[in-house]
Structures are given as C-alpha cells and as structure tokens.
Write a protein that holds these residues in place. Sequence first.
Motif, mmCIF file in Angstrom:
data_model
loop_
_atom_site.group_PDB
_atom_site.id
_atom_site.type_symbol
_atom_site.label_atom_id
_atom_site.label_comp_id
_atom_site.label_asym_id
_atom_site.label_seq_id
_atom_site.Cartn_x
_atom_site.Cartn_y
_atom_site.Cartn_z
ATOM 1 N N GLN A 12 31.673 -12.286 127.422
ATOM 2 C CA GLN A 12 30.221 -12.266 127.469
ATOM 3 C C GLN A 12 29.693 -12.761 128.811
ATOM 4 O O GLN A 12 28.724 -12.235 129.347
ATOM 5 C CB GLN A 12 29.647 -13.119 126.337
ATOM 6 C CG GLN A 12 28.125 -13.020 126.203
ATOM 7 C CD GLN A 12 27.616 -13.778 125.004
ATOM 8 O OE1 GLN A 12 28.181 -14.784 124.605
ATOM 9 N NE2 GLN A 12 26.542 -13.275 124.411
ATOM 10 N N ILE A 15 29.457 -10.093 131.506
ATOM 11 C CA ILE A 15 28.617 -8.921 131.309
ATOM 12 C C ILE A 15 27.223 -9.175 131.872
ATOM 13 O O ILE A 15 26.489 -10.009 131.352
ATOM 14 C CB ILE A 15 28.497 -8.565 129.805
ATOM 15 C CG1 ILE A 15 29.891 -8.245 129.233
ATOM 16 C CG2 ILE A 15 27.583 -7.371 129.615
ATOM 17 C CD1 ILE A 15 29.882 -7.925 127.766
ATOM 18 N N ASP A 17 23.191 -8.333 132.877
ATOM 19 C CA ASP A 17 22.111 -7.786 132.061
ATOM 20 C C ASP A 17 22.138 -6.268 132.034
ATOM 21 O O ASP A 17 21.783 -5.644 131.040
ATOM 22 C CB ASP A 17 20.752 -8.271 132.586
ATOM 23 C CG ASP A 17 20.564 -9.763 132.360
ATOM 24 O OD1 ASP A 17 21.254 -10.306 131.483
ATOM 25 O OD2 ASP A 17 19.735 -10.364 133.063
ATOM 26 N N ALA A 19 24.721 -4.304 132.152
ATOM 27 C CA ALA A 19 26.116 -3.906 131.939
ATOM 28 C C ALA A 19 26.202 -2.453 131.486
ATOM 29 O O ALA A 19 25.303 -1.931 130.838
ATOM 30 C CB ALA A 19 26.757 -4.802 130.880
ATOM 31 N N GLN A 21 27.618 0.794 129.348
ATOM 32 C CA GLN A 21 27.791 0.966 127.913
ATOM 33 C C GLN A 21 29.197 0.591 127.454
ATOM 34 O O GLN A 21 29.381 -0.003 126.398
ATOM 35 C CB GLN A 21 27.489 2.427 127.544
ATOM 36 C CG GLN A 21 27.821 2.801 126.100
ATOM 37 C CD GLN A 21 27.041 1.998 125.089
ATOM 38 O OE1 GLN A 21 26.016 1.409 125.432
ATOM 39 N NE2 GLN A 21 27.518 1.949 123.859
ATOM 40 N N GLU A 23 31.263 -1.676 128.605
ATOM 41 C CA GLU A 23 31.425 -3.123 128.519
ATOM 42 C C GLU A 23 30.689 -3.697 127.322
ATOM 43 O O GLU A 23 31.186 -4.606 126.639
ATOM 44 C CB GLU A 23 30.937 -3.775 129.814
ATOM 45 C CG GLU A 23 31.822 -3.468 131.014
ATOM 46 C CD GLU A 23 31.202 -3.907 132.329
ATOM 47 O OE1 GLU A 23 29.939 -3.908 132.400
ATOM 48 O OE2 GLU A 23 31.942 -4.251 133.244
ATOM 49 N N ARG A 24 29.522 -3.163 127.029
ATOM 50 C CA ARG A 24 28.764 -3.634 125.877
ATOM 51 C C ARG A 24 29.493 -3.299 124.577
ATOM 52 O O ARG A 24 29.502 -4.091 123.632
ATOM 53 C CB ARG A 24 27.359 -3.043 125.884
ATOM 54 C CG ARG A 24 26.489 -3.562 127.022
ATOM 55 C CD ARG A 24 25.046 -3.101 126.887
ATOM 56 N NE ARG A 24 24.246 -3.618 127.993
ATOM 57 C CZ ARG A 24 23.742 -4.836 128.051
ATOM 58 N NH1 ARG A 24 23.965 -5.686 127.067
ATOM 59 N NH2 ARG A 24 23.011 -5.224 129.092
ATOM 60 N N ASP A 38 24.187 -2.133 114.686
ATOM 61 C CA ASP A 38 24.507 -2.282 116.107
ATOM 62 C C ASP A 38 25.607 -1.315 116.525
ATOM 63 O O ASP A 38 25.569 -0.744 117.619
ATOM 64 C CB ASP A 38 24.940 -3.719 116.412
ATOM 65 C CG ASP A 38 23.769 -4.684 116.463
ATOM 66 O OD1 ASP A 38 22.620 -4.217 116.566
ATOM 67 O OD2 ASP A 38 24.003 -5.905 116.381
ATOM 68 N N HIS A 42 25.207 1.569 119.471
ATOM 69 C CA HIS A 42 26.055 1.643 120.658
ATOM 70 C C HIS A 42 26.882 2.934 120.671
ATOM 71 O O HIS A 42 27.093 3.525 121.729
ATOM 72 C CB HIS A 42 26.985 0.429 120.719
ATOM 73 C CG HIS A 42 26.309 -0.825 121.189
ATOM 74 N ND1 HIS A 42 25.423 -1.517 120.408
ATOM 75 C CD2 HIS A 42 26.381 -1.494 122.364
ATOM 76 C CE1 HIS A 42 24.982 -2.567 121.078
ATOM 77 N NE2 HIS A 42 25.538 -2.574 122.268
#
Length: 218
Positions: A12, A15, A17, A19, A21, A23-24, A38, A42
């Motif tokens: 976290q 990563i 702000d 980041a 897709q 990595e998220r 969620d 994603h």
Amino acid sequence: MTSPYSPRSCLQSQIPDAACQRERMDFLLIQESPTITDLKMHAWKGCSMKSRGKVWRMLLGYEPLRYSERMSILKERRLEYKNLQSVFGAHSDFPSNLIMRQSEESQAILRQIDIDLPRTHPGENLLHSSAVTPILRRILYLFAKLHPDVGYVQGMNEIIVPVLLVFIMEQANPGSKSTEIVPAQKRLEGPLSDDQMLDLEADTYWTFSKLIERVSDI
C-alpha cells in the motif's frame, strides 16, 4: 491492527494516488476480505493476465473472497474434481471401457461433444492438441452428467474456450503483467507439469460450471 511491516502495508505504501489499475488490483487481491462490489469495479477496468484467473474464480464464487481461505478451498475443490473424474471414469484414457458400458444417453453426450470440438476455434492449434482436446472433452462431459437439467448443448464448446485459455496462461506465465489475450501457444514458456495441468483443468471445470449455472438462472 495491521502491522506496518505486513505485505499489505508495504504494498500500500508503494501505491501512489494515481496508481495504475494493475497495482490497485494487486493490492485489492491481498486484502483479507475484499468486497464483491470493489472486485467488480476494478475488474471492469481490466485485469492483468497475472490476476485474471483469480478474479474470475472469485467473481463467480469458486474461490473465496477471504484471503486466508483461498488456498485451502482451492485445494479442496481441485481434489473434488479429481474424485469426480474417478467416479465417472473420465481419466487420461477417456473414454474408458467403463464409460462405453454406460447408458445410450451418456454416449449420445459424447457423440455431440465429439462433433462440436473439431469445429471449435479451428485456427487455435493449442485447442486441438493431444494435451488440450481431452481436457475439453472431459469437462464438457462431466458438466453434462452432473447437471442433467442443463446437459450439454452446442455452443458450450465455444463458451469454455476463454476460460480454459485464461487458466492455461495463468499456469504457464504466472508473473505476466500483460492485459492482452493472445493465442495461448505464443505465450507458453515451456511444458506444464502434471500437477499444473490437473489444477487448470479443475479450475476450468468449476469456473465454467459456475458461469453456466448463473446464465441458467437468468
């Protein structure tokens, strides 16, 4: 309370702000209890080849959302699939004499599958190889036997292909960051082990089954 040195915290902290897709999604997948909302959000934005198989398994309810349960449940379901192969005689020498002694209905299922498989993505050589064609045949046959209310119908041979290719590429290229689906034979870096072949076959069966079950409920 999460340790500041845990894998989740370390990832976290890396990563930004803005980041990407990928990595998220990686961070979401190591959460202890990501929500299905969620995950859908994603996934809609795209998945790398590294995470696509896991995301599909989780979205369809085959692999648990809870991080601490995933490996044990996958192991159980893969073993369950292996046991189903034994019950229905769908081993590597399929069809065996055991199957050929079964009902005319079972043999009719096999005949229809055998008509459809040669016409499935004829340009995709991997699907017509001695390693992959039996996998498709076993999965479609077992699905029909275990879902007699649905059975096997023409078109299932097409639906199963992207599911199988995703799990082949997951096993063959576990570290891939690509988001592209390309012909699988161009992505394979070497032969897969027997255990990898068993795992991808089981994952394909359960994911395909969950998908068809959802469509059937609509």
